[in-house]
Design an enzyme around this catalytic site. Sequence first.
Site, PDB file in Angstrom:
ATOM      1  CB  THR A 184       7.175  -2.600  -2.183  1.00 24.11           C
ATOM      2  OG1 THR A 184       7.094  -1.573  -1.188  1.00 24.11           O
ATOM      3  CG2 THR A 184       6.533  -3.882  -1.660  1.00 24.11           C
TER       4      THR A 184
ATOM      5  CB  CYS B 106       2.207   4.375   2.295  1.00 19.33           C
ATOM      6  SG  CYS B 106       2.278   3.171   0.962  1.00 19.33           S
TER       7      CYS B 106
ATOM      8  CB  CYS C  85      -1.327   3.975   2.884  1.00 16.49           C
ATOM      9  SG  CYS C  85      -1.370   3.000   1.360  1.00 16.49           S
TER      10      CYS C  85
ATOM     11  NE  ARG D 255       0.459  -8.070   1.553  1.00 13.69           N
ATOM     12  CZ  ARG D 255       1.063  -9.027   0.868  1.00 13.69           C
ATOM     13  NH1 ARG D 255       0.426 -10.154   0.613  1.00 13.69           N
ATOM     14  NH2 ARG D 255       2.277  -8.833   0.395  1.00 13.69           N
TER      15      ARG D 255
ATOM     16  NE  ARG E  79       7.518   2.316  -7.622  1.00 19.19           N
ATOM     17  CZ  ARG E  79       8.161   1.204  -7.299  1.00 19.19           C
ATOM     18  NH1 ARG E  79       9.424   1.271  -6.872  1.00 19.19           N
ATOM     19  NH2 ARG E  79       7.571   0.023  -7.399  1.00 19.19           N
TER      20      ARG E  79
ATOM     21  CB  CYS F 267       1.553   4.378  -2.095  1.00 21.10           C
ATOM     22  SG  CYS F 267       0.183   3.239  -2.289  1.00 21.10           S
TER      23      CYS F 267
ATOM     24  CB  CYS G  67      -4.037   4.659  -1.365  1.00 21.62           C
ATOM     25  SG  CYS G  67      -2.439   4.827  -0.538  1.00 21.62           S
TER      26      CYS G  67
END
Length: 365
Positions: free
Chosen positions: A47, A51, A55, A58, A80, A82, A85
């Site tokens: 992705t 995080c 966090c 999923r 980058r 998240c 959240c």
Amino acid sequence: MSGKTQVINNTAAVNSSCVQSQDPRWQAVVSCDAKADGRFVYAVKTTGIYCAPSCPSRQPNPENILYFDNPELAEQAGFRPCKRCRQGLISLAQFHAQRVTQACRLLEESAEMLTLNQLAAEVGISAYHFHRLFKAQTGVTPKEYQQAQRARRVREKLADSATITEAIHAAGYPSDGRFYETSAAMLGMTPQNFRSGGRYVRVWFAIGKSSLGDILVAESQRGICAILLGDDPEKLISELQNSFPQAELLGGDPDFEQRIASIVGFVEAPQIGLDLPLDIRGTAFQQRVWQALRDIPPGDTVSYAEIANKIGSPKSVRAVAGACAANLLAVAIPCHRVIKTDGNISGYRWGVERKRSLLAREEKG
């Protein structure tokens, strides 16, 4: 191979043996352990997002996980934070706050002056980025903070040391000359007087009348040190005594009475200006705020947030308000020109009605 790709590949190689179910970091991710926040962040290769351990997104495949000691390393590797959240951003803020706190402790404990490069290396952030970060969070530069800490140490040492020279060197000054260059501005008096608790400092004062009520003007050997407004002369004298508890308070002579008249005239019509030296005493942060206030022309107003931005410390809005409240020089340091962001007139050390009256007469002038 690009630099970014190389960083990712190298990090993946280092972490390949660690991304296993028994890794304590993975267990923190699985359990969304908030206690692990600030210790590391994890990034998901599929992705491109990183995080914090807490966090609630999923659970990723452990084979796609990379661990980084801090958010900056994750961003350098091309990931980058998240957005779902915002834990990644929170972790970055926590990381920055921790590094600034670490730097403050270093500056407070170091007897020697540290360079920006030395300080940045100690906390693991580039010098340029660290300078901006430190000023944004504290309101002063690392050098100004360091100077304030050295000034604090010399004040403490002057009270405890056998001689002034001993106190100067114990506080970290490389030479007596370097200390004496700034001692008057730093202490507000000579080192000898400071050692005696300010008992030999003289402050002349007088009380007059203005359209805003009673006005007390006080002057030290360095300049006007207080302009106080009120409705009770006794309370004004008490306020002066509390502000200069060890000083010898003296009644003004005829020359001083003349200066009182010019100050009352200035209070009545601030646009004429005040051509008298000021003895401005405060912390490094307060001095920055007060200088920004003196730059506001009569008839203009600014918000506390605008002052915070002007001095390069946008997060210090409350501290700016505190500096305004600590001002002893009414009108000369025009804290009455600072209002709330919505345009409403907020608190004023000498009363909201006086603030409203000052703004009204400046607007007309």
